[in-house]
Each structure stands twice: as structure tokens, then as C-alpha cells.
Design a protein around this motif. Structure first.
Motif, PDB file in Angstrom:
ATOM      1  N   GLU A  81      23.711  17.455  74.073  1.00  0.00           N
ATOM      2  CA  GLU A  81      23.925  18.766  74.681  1.00  0.00           C
ATOM      3  C   GLU A  81      24.027  18.675  76.207  1.00  0.00           C
ATOM      4  O   GLU A  81      24.852  19.325  76.825  1.00  0.00           O
ATOM      5  CB  GLU A  81      22.767  19.705  74.276  1.00  0.00           C
ATOM      6  N   TYR A  82      23.174  17.841  76.815  1.00  0.00           N
ATOM      7  CA  TYR A  82      23.094  17.850  78.288  1.00  0.00           C
ATOM      8  C   TYR A  82      23.704  16.630  78.961  1.00  0.00           C
ATOM      9  O   TYR A  82      23.934  16.641  80.168  1.00  0.00           O
ATOM     10  CB  TYR A  82      21.630  18.001  78.735  1.00  0.00           C
ATOM     11  N   PHE A  83      23.896  15.544  78.219  1.00  0.00           N
ATOM     12  CA  PHE A  83      24.415  14.310  78.834  1.00  0.00           C
ATOM     13  C   PHE A  83      25.674  13.812  78.124  1.00  0.00           C
ATOM     14  O   PHE A  83      26.019  12.638  78.225  1.00  0.00           O
ATOM     15  CB  PHE A  83      23.334  13.209  78.832  1.00  0.00           C
ATOM     16  N   GLY A  84      26.360  14.716  77.423  1.00  0.00           N
ATOM     17  CA  GLY A  84      27.560  14.323  76.662  1.00  0.00           C
ATOM     18  C   GLY A  84      28.632  13.694  77.551  1.00  0.00           C
ATOM     19  O   GLY A  84      29.401  12.849  77.098  1.00  0.00           O
ATOM     20  N   GLN A  85      28.653  14.073  78.838  1.00  0.00           N
ATOM     21  CA  GLN A  85      29.695  13.528  79.721  1.00  0.00           C
ATOM     22  C   GLN A  85      29.470  12.057  80.045  1.00  0.00           C
ATOM     23  O   GLN A  85      30.366  11.376  80.547  1.00  0.00           O
ATOM     24  CB  GLN A  85      29.751  14.333  81.023  1.00  0.00           C
ATOM     25  N   THR A  86      28.244  11.570  79.784  1.00  0.00           N
ATOM     26  CA  THR A  86      27.954  10.148  80.040  1.00  0.00           C
ATOM     27  C   THR A  86      27.566   9.418  78.739  1.00  0.00           C
ATOM     28  O   THR A  86      26.977   8.349  78.787  1.00  0.00           O
ATOM     29  CB  THR A  86      26.840   9.995  81.099  1.00  0.00           C
ATOM     30  N   CYS A  87      27.906  10.043  77.592  1.00  0.00           N
ATOM     31  CA  CYS A  87      27.661   9.409  76.288  1.00  0.00           C
ATOM     32  C   CYS A  87      28.986   9.380  75.519  1.00  0.00           C
ATOM     33  O   CYS A  87      29.885  10.178  75.798  1.00  0.00           O
ATOM     34  CB  CYS A  87      26.649  10.205  75.456  1.00  0.00           C
ATOM     35  N   ILE A  88      29.083   8.487  74.544  1.00  0.00           N
ATOM     36  CA  ILE A  88      30.337   8.405  73.771  1.00  0.00           C
ATOM     37  C   ILE A  88      30.035   8.002  72.327  1.00  0.00           C
ATOM     38  O   ILE A  88      29.108   7.228  72.074  1.00  0.00           O
ATOM     39  CB  ILE A  88      31.329   7.422  74.455  1.00  0.00           C
ATOM     40  N   LEU A  89      30.833   8.562  71.433  1.00  0.00           N
ATOM     41  CA  LEU A  89      30.721   8.299  69.988  1.00  0.00           C
ATOM     42  C   LEU A  89      32.024   7.690  69.493  1.00  0.00           C
ATOM     43  O   LEU A  89      33.090   8.079  69.966  1.00  0.00           O
ATOM     44  CB  LEU A  89      30.662   9.633  69.260  1.00  0.00           C
ATOM     45  N   ALA A  90      31.931   6.782  68.520  1.00  0.00           N
ATOM     46  CA  ALA A  90      33.143   6.289  67.861  1.00  0.00           C
ATOM     47  C   ALA A  90      32.968   6.521  66.373  1.00  0.00           C
ATOM     48  O   ALA A  90      31.897   6.281  65.826  1.00  0.00           O
ATOM     49  CB  ALA A  90      33.331   4.798  68.126  1.00  0.00           C
ATOM     50  N   GLY A  91      34.013   6.994  65.721  1.00  0.00           N
ATOM     51  CA  GLY A  91      33.918   7.208  64.282  1.00  0.00           C
ATOM     52  C   GLY A  91      34.880   8.282  63.853  1.00  0.00           C
ATOM     53  O   GLY A  91      35.564   8.886  64.681  1.00  0.00           O
ATOM     54  N   SER A  92      34.936   8.485  62.538  1.00  0.00           N
ATOM     55  CA  SER A  92      35.799   9.551  62.055  1.00  0.00           C
ATOM     56  C   SER A  92      35.042  10.315  60.972  1.00  0.00           C
ATOM     57  O   SER A  92      34.279   9.711  60.208  1.00  0.00           O
ATOM     58  CB  SER A  92      37.091   8.962  61.489  1.00  0.00           C
ATOM     59  N   GLY A  93      35.242  11.616  60.961  1.00  0.00           N
ATOM     60  CA  GLY A  93      34.545  12.470  60.001  1.00  0.00           C
ATOM     61  C   GLY A  93      33.047  12.304  60.151  1.00  0.00           C
ATOM     62  O   GLY A  93      32.507  12.314  61.250  1.00  0.00           O
ATOM     63  N   ASP A  94      32.366  12.091  59.009  1.00  0.00           N
ATOM     64  CA  ASP A  94      30.908  11.957  59.039  1.00  0.00           C
ATOM     65  C   ASP A  94      30.469  10.515  59.274  1.00  0.00           C
ATOM     66  O   ASP A  94      29.284  10.228  59.355  1.00  0.00           O
ATOM     67  CB  ASP A  94      30.312  12.418  57.692  1.00  0.00           C
ATOM     68  N   THR A  95      31.433   9.586  59.334  1.00  0.00           N
ATOM     69  CA  THR A  95      31.065   8.175  59.485  1.00  0.00           C
ATOM     70  C   THR A  95      31.084   7.777  60.940  1.00  0.00           C
ATOM     71  O   THR A  95      32.146   7.694  61.569  1.00  0.00           O
ATOM     72  CB  THR A  95      32.058   7.289  58.692  1.00  0.00           C
ATOM     73  N   LEU A  96      29.889   7.537  61.484  1.00  0.00           N
ATOM     74  CA  LEU A  96      29.812   7.098  62.874  1.00  0.00           C
ATOM     75  C   LEU A  96      29.746   5.579  62.898  1.00  0.00           C
ATOM     76  O   LEU A  96      28.924   4.971  62.215  1.00  0.00           O
ATOM     77  CB  LEU A  96      28.560   7.671  63.547  1.00  0.00           C
ATOM     78  N   HIS A  97      30.612   4.972  63.719  1.00  0.00           N
ATOM     79  CA  HIS A  97      30.614   3.508  63.842  1.00  0.00           C
ATOM     80  C   HIS A  97      29.886   3.052  65.101  1.00  0.00           C
ATOM     81  O   HIS A  97      29.375   1.946  65.152  1.00  0.00           O
ATOM     82  CB  HIS A  97      32.048   2.975  63.901  1.00  0.00           C
ATOM     83  N   GLY A  98      29.888   3.894  66.136  1.00  0.00           N
ATOM     84  CA  GLY A  98      29.288   3.453  67.386  1.00  0.00           C
ATOM     85  C   GLY A  98      28.848   4.595  68.271  1.00  0.00           C
ATOM     86  O   GLY A  98      29.339   5.727  68.133  1.00  0.00           O
ATOM     87  N   PHE A  99      27.924   4.274  69.142  1.00  0.00           N
ATOM     88  CA  PHE A  99      27.381   5.287  70.057  1.00  0.00           C
ATOM     89  C   PHE A  99      26.864   4.588  71.310  1.00  0.00           C
ATOM     90  O   PHE A  99      26.253   3.520  71.223  1.00  0.00           O
ATOM     91  CB  PHE A  99      26.220   6.027  69.380  1.00  0.00           C
ATOM     92  N   VAL A 100      27.132   5.183  72.460  1.00  0.00           N
ATOM     93  CA  VAL A 100      26.547   4.726  73.729  1.00  0.00           C
ATOM     94  C   VAL A 100      25.920   5.935  74.394  1.00  0.00           C
ATOM     95  O   VAL A 100      26.560   6.985  74.517  1.00  0.00           O
ATOM     96  CB  VAL A 100      27.616   4.156  74.689  1.00  0.00           C
ATOM     97  N   SER A 101      24.649   5.789  74.797  1.00  0.00           N
ATOM     98  CA  SER A 101      24.045   6.860  75.596  1.00  0.00           C
ATOM     99  C   SER A 101      23.861   6.353  77.019  1.00  0.00           C
ATOM    100  O   SER A 101      23.616   5.165  77.241  1.00  0.00           O
ATOM    101  CB  SER A 101      22.694   7.297  75.015  1.00  0.00           C
ATOM    102  N   GLY A 102      24.016   7.262  77.955  1.00  0.00           N
ATOM    103  CA  GLY A 102      23.847   6.895  79.353  1.00  0.00           C
ATOM    104  C   GLY A 102      23.649   8.128  80.194  1.00  0.00           C
ATOM    105  O   GLY A 102      23.802   9.260  79.716  1.00  0.00           O
TER     106      GLY A 102
END
Ligand code: COA
Length: 161
Positions: free
Chosen positions: A35-56
């Protein structure tokens, strides 16, 4: 790849649980990040299947630095440079064009993570410095490895375009 939204938090929590040795934080933490740091986080995946995530996040005292907190690539997606590609994608966001340093902590034996950050540093023609930051004894009674700080930079993120 996209910025996470709050509806992704439970899925991110599940992905992190499946990516040891990452510390599993509460779902609430992933709600806050999305909610608050989405601009410095990233998700990879399609639909409900998430393959990757980076938080920062950008530390308030160092606006030219992106602190990378957790990088997770699910086993099914490893070895395709997805980790590095998520980091590249983040640095290519217009809102992060001013970033010149990445900081992160990596356990001494995490060769996959070290390989990923070393590859990114090579691509950015940037030096890597390492120094102690969070030491084993600071984690209290819970067993935990040292978490030394890696600082990559200075770099120009245009090198990624
Ligand atoms: C670390 C992690 C995110 C890497 O994801 P990945 O997408 O498979 O990594 P990449 O394909 O981008 O690999 C990047 C580099 O690291 C190297 N690498 C990847 N896995 C490796 C391993 N197990 N041992 C040694 N090097 C490895 C690759 O060869 C590649 O180097 P190159 O670009 O010079 O060829 C993933 O293994 C993971 O989620 N691990 C569990 C959680 C974790 O430890 N996160 C990091 C905490 S700081």
C-alpha cells in the motif's frame, strides 16, 4: 512485472514462505509494503501465480539510495535471471531515475543472492563494498546468520536502458 497492490499481500506472504532462507514477515508487513511502498517494490507473475517479489524503500536520510529488503524468486522460476530482471525493472522506473546506490544485506553463504547482486553491479559498472551491519547477536535468542551490508554504486541507471 508490476508494482504490488494491497490485494497481493496474502499471495506475497505465501511466496516468501516458500522461499527459505528469507524471514517470513506478517501479512500486515506485506500489506504495508504494497500500500505505501509499491513504487519501490515489484512483483512478477500472472494471475494468482506469483513467481517473484522484491521489496525495497528509499531511506529518508539517503534519497539517492534504494534499500532492497527481500528478493524472492520461486524455485519454479529460478535460474532465468528473474531476480536480476526485477531489480533492473525497478531501477528503470521514472520515479527512481535519481537512484545511484543499492544497499542490501546478504548472508555470507547465500551464493545465489550474492551472484545476482554481483551480476547487477557488473552490468551497472559499479563497485561493491561490504561491511558489517546486523550481527548474529543482535537478533536476540533467535538463531540468525550475520547480515552484512552490500553497497553497490555509484551508478547511472541509464546503463540499463
Ligand atoms: C536469490 C534468488 C532471488 C536468485 O533468483 P534467480 O532469479 O534464480 O537469480 P538469477 O537467475 O537472477 O541469478 C543471477 C546470478 O546469480 C547466479 N546464481 C543464481 N543461483 C545461484 C546459485 N544457487 N549459486 C551460485 N550462483 C547462482 C546466476 O548464475 C546469475 O549469475 P550471472 O548473471 O552471472 O549468470 C533466488 O535464488 C531466491 O529466491 N532464493 C531464496 C531467497 C533468497 O535467498 N533471497 C535473497 C535474500 S537477500
Amino acid at each position: 512485472m508490476r508494482a504490488p497492490q494491497k490485494g497481493d499481500a496474502a499471495g506475497i506472504h505465501r511466496l516468501i514462505a516458500e522461499c527459505p532462507p528469507l524471514d517470513l514477515n506478517s501479512v500486515y508487513t506485506y500489506l504495508l509494503l504494497s500500500e505505501y511502498f509499491g513504487q519501490t517494490c515489484i512483483l512478477a507473475g500472472s494471475g494468482d501465480t506469483l513467481h517473484g517479489f522484491v521489496s525495497g524503500y528509499v531511506p529518508p536520510q539517503r534519497p539517492d539510495t534504494l534499500f532492497v529488503w527481500q528478493v524472492a524468486v520461486h524455485e519454479r522460476a529460478r535460474g532465468q535471471r528473474l531476480g536480476r530482471r526485477m531489480l533492473q525493472n525497478l531501477l528503470q522506473r521514472p520515479g527512481l531515475a535519481h537512484i545511484q546506490f543499492i544497499e542490501t544485506t546478504v548472508g555470507p553463504d547465500n551464493s545465489a543472492s550474492r551472484g545476482m547482486f554481483a551480476g547487477l553491479a557488473r552490468q551497472l559498472l559499479a563497485p561493491v563494498n561490504e561491511q558489517p551491519l546486523f550481527e548474529r547477536h543482535m537478533f536476540g535468542p533467535q538463531a540468525h546468520e550475520d547480515e552484512p551490508l552490500l553497497r553497490i554504486g555509484p551508478f547511472r541507471s541509464e546503463l540499463l536502458r
